[in-house]
Structures are given as C-alpha cells and as structure tokens.
Scaffold this motif. Sequence first.
Motif, PDB file in Angstrom:
ATOM      1  N   HIS A  50       0.828  -1.210   0.000  1.00 44.33           N
ATOM      2  CA  HIS A  50       0.000   0.000   0.000  1.00 44.33           C
ATOM      3  C   HIS A  50       0.860   1.258   0.000  1.00 44.33           C
ATOM      4  O   HIS A  50       0.419   2.310   0.458  1.00 44.33           O
ATOM      5  N   THR A  51       2.081   1.160  -0.507  1.00 45.54           N
ATOM      6  CA  THR A  51       2.970   2.303  -0.551  1.00 45.54           C
ATOM      7  C   THR A  51       3.398   2.586  -1.981  1.00 45.54           C
ATOM      8  O   THR A  51       3.525   1.668  -2.796  1.00 45.54           O
ATOM      9  N   GLY A  52       3.650   3.848  -2.282  1.00 45.70           N
ATOM     10  CA  GLY A  52       4.093   4.220  -3.616  1.00 45.70           C
ATOM     11  C   GLY A  52       4.992   5.439  -3.572  1.00 45.70           C
ATOM     12  O   GLY A  52       4.868   6.290  -2.688  1.00 45.70           O
ATOM     13  N   ALA A  53       5.913   5.522  -4.510  1.00 48.44           N
ATOM     14  CA  ALA A  53       6.759   6.695  -4.726  1.00 48.44           C
ATOM     15  C   ALA A  53       7.099   6.713  -6.203  1.00 48.44           C
ATOM     16  O   ALA A  53       7.088   5.662  -6.869  1.00 48.44           O
ATOM     17  N   ALA A  54       7.396   7.858  -6.738  1.00 51.69           N
ATOM     18  CA  ALA A  54       7.622   7.998  -8.173  1.00 51.69           C
ATOM     19  C   ALA A  54       8.695   7.034  -8.665  1.00 51.69           C
ATOM     20  O   ALA A  54       9.825   7.028  -8.162  1.00 51.69           O
ATOM     21  N   SER A 102      -3.733   0.174  -9.088  1.00 52.12           N
ATOM     22  CA  SER A 102      -2.669   1.160  -9.211  1.00 52.12           C
ATOM     23  C   SER A 102      -2.932   2.286  -8.214  1.00 52.12           C
ATOM     24  O   SER A 102      -4.082   2.613  -7.925  1.00 52.12           O
ATOM     25  N   ILE A 103      -1.870   2.826  -7.659  1.00 54.22           N
ATOM     26  CA  ILE A 103      -1.991   3.978  -6.761  1.00 54.22           C
ATOM     27  C   ILE A 103      -0.954   5.014  -7.165  1.00 54.22           C
ATOM     28  O   ILE A 103       0.061   4.689  -7.785  1.00 54.22           O
ATOM     29  N   SER A 104      -1.213   6.226  -6.823  1.00 53.75           N
ATOM     30  CA  SER A 104      -0.319   7.329  -7.186  1.00 53.75           C
ATOM     31  C   SER A 104       1.087   7.068  -6.638  1.00 53.75           C
ATOM     32  O   SER A 104       1.239   6.609  -5.499  1.00 53.75           O
ATOM     33  N   PRO A 105       2.127   7.323  -7.452  1.00 54.85           N
ATOM     34  CA  PRO A 105       2.089   8.025  -8.735  1.00 54.85           C
ATOM     35  C   PRO A 105       2.399   7.137  -9.939  1.00 54.85           C
ATOM     36  O   PRO A 105       2.807   7.657 -10.983  1.00 54.85           O
ATOM     37  N   ASN A 106       2.222   5.793  -9.834  1.00 60.40           N
ATOM     38  CA  ASN A 106       2.720   4.904 -10.884  1.00 60.40           C
ATOM     39  C   ASN A 106       1.611   4.103 -11.572  1.00 60.40           C
ATOM     40  O   ASN A 106       0.737   3.571 -10.898  1.00 60.40           O
ATOM     41  N   PRO A 107       1.670   3.951 -12.888  1.00 55.37           N
ATOM     42  CA  PRO A 107       0.852   2.942 -13.558  1.00 55.37           C
ATOM     43  C   PRO A 107       1.424   1.559 -13.277  1.00 55.37           C
ATOM     44  O   PRO A 107       2.555   1.423 -12.797  1.00 55.37           O
TER      45      PRO A 107
END
Length: 417
Positions: A298-302, A350-355
């Motif tokens: 549940h984590t995302g980074a560019a 998908s979650i921000s910021p990646n497809p």
Amino acid sequence: MTVSRRAALAAGVLGGAAAVTTGGASAAQAVSRAAGPNPVVEGEADNVRRLRRQLDLAAAGDRSLERDAGGRCVVVAAAGVHVLKRPLVIGGDTTLRANGATFTSDIAVKPQTYTKDQNQHSPEPTYPDSFVSVAAVNGRDATLLINDVPGDCTGYRAPGNIRLEGGIWDPTAHFVRNATGDDRARATAAPPMNAITFEHTHHVELSQVTVRNVKWWHGVELNAVRTATVSDCRFEGWVEAPTAGLWHGEAVQLDLAATGTAWGGVADNTPATDIRIVGNFCGRSQQYPGWGKLTGSHTGAAGAVHSEVWIERNMIEHAKWDAIGPMNTSRVVIRENTIRACWGGVYVKSISPNPNETIDIMGNDITLVDGSTRPAVGVNATNAQLPVSDVAVYANTVRGGGFGYSANVTFRREPQR
C-alpha cells in the motif's frame, strides 16, 4: 492522536535509544556494530543471550559453525520460550533454525493515546473514538527479528543470503499473558509490532515459520528486498488496527524504504522485487480473528514499483478485507490460491504516482462471505494517468461476489466475467 507505523519508525533509532548523529547513525549503533549486531541486553534470559552470541558468530562467518547447502552459517535456537527485550538481529549468510522455539517480546513501552479513523472496521469489541494503549519507546524495536542493516545502506546492499526455518513468532504473548476480557481482545498492553522484518537486503528464505497474534502491523515485512521466498508458513491471528484501513492488514507486506517506513539504512524508495509467496496458510488463531489480507502493498513513490511477484497455492480464510491485494505492483502472478469465507478475494490496484502492468489472475478458488461488498476478483486503475495494462483474468472459480474492472484497465485476452 493517531500514531502510525510511519510515525513510530521515524521517531525510533535502530540499535538503541541514543540520539542520531549528523552522519545518520547513532553512537549506540557504532558500538554495537563493532561488537556484533546483537549486544548483550540487560535482563534477558540465558537462552536469549546464547542465541545472540551465536547469531553474532554467524554474522562474522565463524569457521566453527556448520554450513548449510546455501553456504550459510547455521544457528539453532534452543527449544522453549525466548522473551526478547530488543529484536534479534540476523546477519548475512546465516540460517536460523528455530523448530521448537517460541519468540515473544518484552520491549520497553510507553502509554499512547490513539484516535480511531473513519475506515470500515470490524473489531470485537469495538473501540471508542479515542483510547489509550501503548507504543514502543523506540519504534525501531517493534519487531521480533530484523536483518543487519548498515546505517548508510541503499538498494539491496545489506548482507543477504538469509534463511529462517521454523519457530513460533508471537509479538503479543508476553504482554497479554495476564490480560482478560476486552483488554485481552484488544491486546491493550502490547505495542503495535511486526513479527519479522527484512530491509535493504537480498536472497531471503522463510520456511515453516508460524507467525501468531500480531497487533496492528505485519507478520513478515519485505521492505526493499530483492529475491525472497515465503513458503509453507502459517499466519494465525491478527489484532485489527482501528487507526488504519483494513487494506493495511497484510500478513506479508511488500514495502518501500521510504521516509518514515525505513527500519534502517537510507530512505531511498527502493521497492521489493522478485518475491514468491507460496503454499502458506493465513487465518484465525485460537485467540484472535483473521488478518486483513494475506499479502499486498500500500505504498508508492515515483518510479518505485514492486515487481516480479508470485502468489501461488496459498490458503486464506476469514480475511477481513481482500484476501490478496497488491497495490503499486507490476508483473504479478496470482494463481491457484484457495480463498474461503473472506470479505474480498483478489484485488489489484494502481496507486499514485505509478501505472502498473502485466497482471495474471488465474485458477483461484474464491468464496466470499454473505453480504460482502467487495469483488471476488477486481482490477482497478485509479485514473487515466494511472492505468493497469496487460491483464489476464481466467479460469477462476467464484462463489459470492463477482468480477469488477474499472476504466483504464486493458487486457491481453478477453477477461473472465
């Protein structure tokens, strides 16, 4: 006030409670590393002291230790209960064999006031809007076992080639040993903790491990890990976190080494990759209900996307959310899992910021509970800027729920409906 795992880790110092120096590591870390990653801890029993000494010998590559087929130094934990006052630290090229051993925590805690959030929850008993429990004095101590991570470590560079075999890993047992009623159901005296944590490392194996009765956080966290297998393990019982959504409740979590989530080393947003989660059980224990989900992220980074993940032939029962729920994950295969009496089935987003791309969901046997509002199989692209492409969904058996696909999801073959 709600205190998240992110906040707890940001406030902690791995290896001790000393102040952090300008170089990014504490004086306590420097002393501990020179002597081995497991310094003597006042008040621990002899069995724990012996185990720490053996782990330090293995981290140093001591020639007196047996080597396994993977070239790792073998450490055998004595049978019986090991009460830990700080995490065990396992170095590279080490196998820890723990059959017959039980590990629990007695780390230093402090009172903490928490605020319930507004997400969907289902704990029994319910929580008031504000309540008092405890938190770890040092957030980085809130795990039973962690790998040895140098303070300046980036990527997957911490010593790897680590194997963990067997053992019961129960963070709450010691804290709740005298608790009854609501305090036992909520594990009020226990801090939120992981059971087992790996970060900034590579080539990790967990086999026939039992994780039991974790409060709020995760059973196994693979944080910035490359090449790991979790197989034939059991994840039994979870104390629901009223301060975070049920999608947070992964027994096996894939995470980024981000600011506020890094347990050690540099917060460089390294994702998890080449992960196999195979043949495990996830469900209730005798004391506590099931997990939020077996696995997910549940984590995302560019530019930081979890990838190359296989989730196969697991048995998940009584999950409170989606049994399998990868987010921000590409090139994932979810096949031949049995999902019984769960609120949701398989859900990829998908979650921000990646497809995200290349998702295969096939051959799963899914039964949802009556009244569920979650899909048995769902693929969701958050918006047109975050599409999910190259998807295949087929040959799944579904009872309850249905199939749900959002806009901006594209398939390589006609999807199951």
